[in-house]
Design a protein around this motif. Structure first.
Motif, short mmCIF file in Angstrom:
data_model
loop_
_atom_site.label_atom_id
_atom_site.label_comp_id
_atom_site.label_asym_id
_atom_site.label_seq_id
_atom_site.Cartn_x
_atom_site.Cartn_y
_atom_site.Cartn_z
N ALA A 126 -8.41 30.90 -55.32
CA ALA A 126 -7.10 31.20 -54.73
C ALA A 126 -7.06 30.86 -53.25
O ALA A 126 -6.07 30.32 -52.74
N SER A 127 -8.17 31.14 -52.53
CA SER A 127 -8.20 30.83 -51.09
C SER A 127 -8.21 29.32 -50.86
O SER A 127 -7.56 28.83 -49.92
N ALA A 132 -5.25 24.51 -49.43
CA ALA A 132 -4.80 23.19 -49.87
C ALA A 132 -3.29 23.04 -49.65
O ALA A 132 -2.81 21.94 -49.33
N LEU A 133 -2.54 24.11 -49.82
CA LEU A 133 -1.11 24.07 -49.54
C LEU A 133 -0.87 23.77 -48.06
O LEU A 133 0.04 23.02 -47.69
N VAL A 134 -1.70 24.38 -47.21
CA VAL A 134 -1.62 24.07 -45.77
C VAL A 134 -1.92 22.58 -45.55
O VAL A 134 -1.25 21.91 -44.76
N GLY A 135 -2.90 22.08 -46.29
CA GLY A 135 -3.25 20.67 -46.18
C GLY A 135 -2.10 19.76 -46.57
O GLY A 135 -1.87 18.72 -45.94
N LEU A 136 -1.35 20.14 -47.60
CA LEU A 136 -0.22 19.33 -48.02
C LEU A 136 0.89 19.32 -46.98
O LEU A 136 1.64 18.34 -46.87
N VAL A 137 0.99 20.40 -46.22
CA VAL A 137 1.96 20.43 -45.13
C VAL A 137 1.55 19.43 -44.04
O VAL A 137 2.39 18.74 -43.45
N ALA A 158 -4.61 29.39 -63.06
CA ALA A 158 -5.75 30.28 -63.26
C ALA A 158 -5.59 31.56 -62.46
O ALA A 158 -5.85 32.67 -62.97
N CYS A 159 -5.13 31.43 -61.22
CA CYS A 159 -4.96 32.62 -60.36
C CYS A 159 -3.84 33.51 -60.90
O CYS A 159 -3.96 34.74 -60.94
N THR A 160 -2.74 32.89 -61.35
CA THR A 160 -1.61 33.65 -61.88
C THR A 160 -2.01 34.38 -63.16
O THR A 160 -1.66 35.56 -63.36
N ALA A 161 -2.75 33.68 -64.02
CA ALA A 161 -3.18 34.31 -65.28
C ALA A 161 -4.05 35.53 -65.01
O ALA A 161 -3.93 36.56 -65.70
N VAL A 218 -13.67 32.13 -45.24
CA VAL A 218 -14.77 31.26 -45.67
C VAL A 218 -14.31 29.81 -45.71
O VAL A 218 -15.02 28.90 -45.25
N GLN A 219 -13.11 29.56 -46.23
CA GLN A 219 -12.60 28.19 -46.30
C GLN A 219 -12.38 27.61 -44.91
O GLN A 219 -12.66 26.42 -44.67
N VAL A 220 -11.87 28.41 -43.99
CA VAL A 220 -11.69 27.94 -42.61
C VAL A 220 -13.05 27.57 -42.00
O VAL A 220 -13.19 26.54 -41.33
N LEU A 221 -14.06 28.41 -42.26
CA LEU A 221 -15.41 28.10 -41.76
C LEU A 221 -15.94 26.81 -42.35
O LEU A 221 -16.60 26.01 -41.65
#
Length: 319
Positions: A126-127, A132-137, A158-161, A218-221
């Motif tokens: 999810a993170s 990735a949405l930020v990346g698309l921006v 997967a996250c929604t489920a 963690v993803q930002v790091l």
């Protein structure tokens, strides 16, 4: 065994092909000029991200009664040893299995053990999806790439489920019924137990939000790690390019088609960073350093594995 051999073959073949296309001599030249000061910064960042990863998994044990929760020391051993083992298994899924089993051997209910690892994995996905949405921006043209959109849709699904299973008793009941139908009838008890454990998180929303925030951290790091590795190779791509590309690369590396993302990471780094004007040789060298940095982050688990038994004394509970 056959599947493992296929993944090794895919990793070797894809890596070899991308290396050949990138010119081995040019890749070696790029790597030879590496600035170790920036490598040191990246290593410090990977130590911080491993600490955050350990914290978020421990936080997800909130569904286990306090008196049944194992002490911190064996939990840290389980976490770091499983991350080390996951280095050699497809997309760290094998590491998740090792962690679940080892936690169950600490007298934690097996359903709760599996649920904690599943939630850790899905909140991590999810993170990556959010970043990735930020990346698309930042790189809006990527939104028109069908493969990228399909990957993001799959991650979102997967996250929604998972959220539906946590907060909807009806959905959990439907899944349990489906698991009881042929040919899955034998797995009904196991699936029901795991679903019951996942459903416990419905009353722990603050902890889930905290873990999600840690996962985004963690993803930002990891993006910053890639940036400083790029600096070590004298890659002058802006930080925004790393925020645009690295989350998408991480999603690709999760595909269980190779070992530890080897091959897929090389292809992804070369393809994405070409869009920022980075040569294929430098991008290939960056991909190798990025994978190697992940291995460095797993070395504490190797030390724990080598200096003591990775198996707790307690027997597992059965779901």
């Amino acid at each position: 065994m056959i599947g493992r051999l296929v993944r090794i073959a895919v990793a070797a073949g894809l890596t070899g092909y991308i290396l050949w296309r990138s010119d081995p001599a040019a890749v070696a030249a790029a790597a030879a000029g590496v600035d170790w000061r920036w490598i040191g910064v990246a290593v410090l960042l990977v130590l911080v991200d491993r600490a955050l990863m350990a914290y978020r998994w421990v936080a997800l044990l909130c569904t286990i009664e306090t008196h049944r929760r194992p002490p911190m020391a064996p939990l840290m051993r389980v976490f770091f040893v499983s991350t080390f083992v996951g280095t050699f298994l497809p997309a760290s899924v094998g590491g998740d299995i090792v962690r679940s089993y080892s936690l169950a051997r600490l007298n934690v209910d097996a359903g709760d053990a599996v649920a904690s690892v599943l939630m850790d994995r899905l909140l991590g996905v999810a993170s990556i999806f959010l970043m990735a949405l930020v990346g698309l921006v930042l790189a809006q043209d990527l939104a028109y790439n069908a493969a990228i959109v399909a990957g993001l849709v799959a991650a979102a699904a997967a996250c929604t489920a998972t959220l539906v299973l946590i907060f909807s008793p009806r959905a959990a009941t439907l899944v349990a019924r489906a698991a009881s139908a042929p040919p899955f009838g034998a797995a009904r008890r196991v699936v029901t137990k795991i679903l019951d454990s996942i459903r416990k998180y419905a009353t722990h929303s603050p902890q889930l939000l905290a873990v999600l925030a840690c996962s985004v951290g963690v993803q930002v790091l990891r993006i910053l790690q890639a940036f400083y590795l790029g600096r070590s190779l004298s890659i002058d791509a802006p930080l925004a390019a790393y925020f645009a590309f690295v989350p998408l690369i991480l999603l690709i590396m999760l595909l269980p088609v190779t070992i530890n993302g080897i091959g897929t990471s090389q292809a992804a780094f070369v393809w994405f960073f070409a869009r920022a004007g980075v040569g294929s040789a430098a991008a290939f060298a960056l991909s190798v350093l990025f994978v190697a940095l992940g291995v460095v982050g797993n070395l504490p688990g190797a030390l724990l594995y080598a200096t003591g038994s990775s198996e707790p004394d307690a027997r597992p509970t059965t779901p």
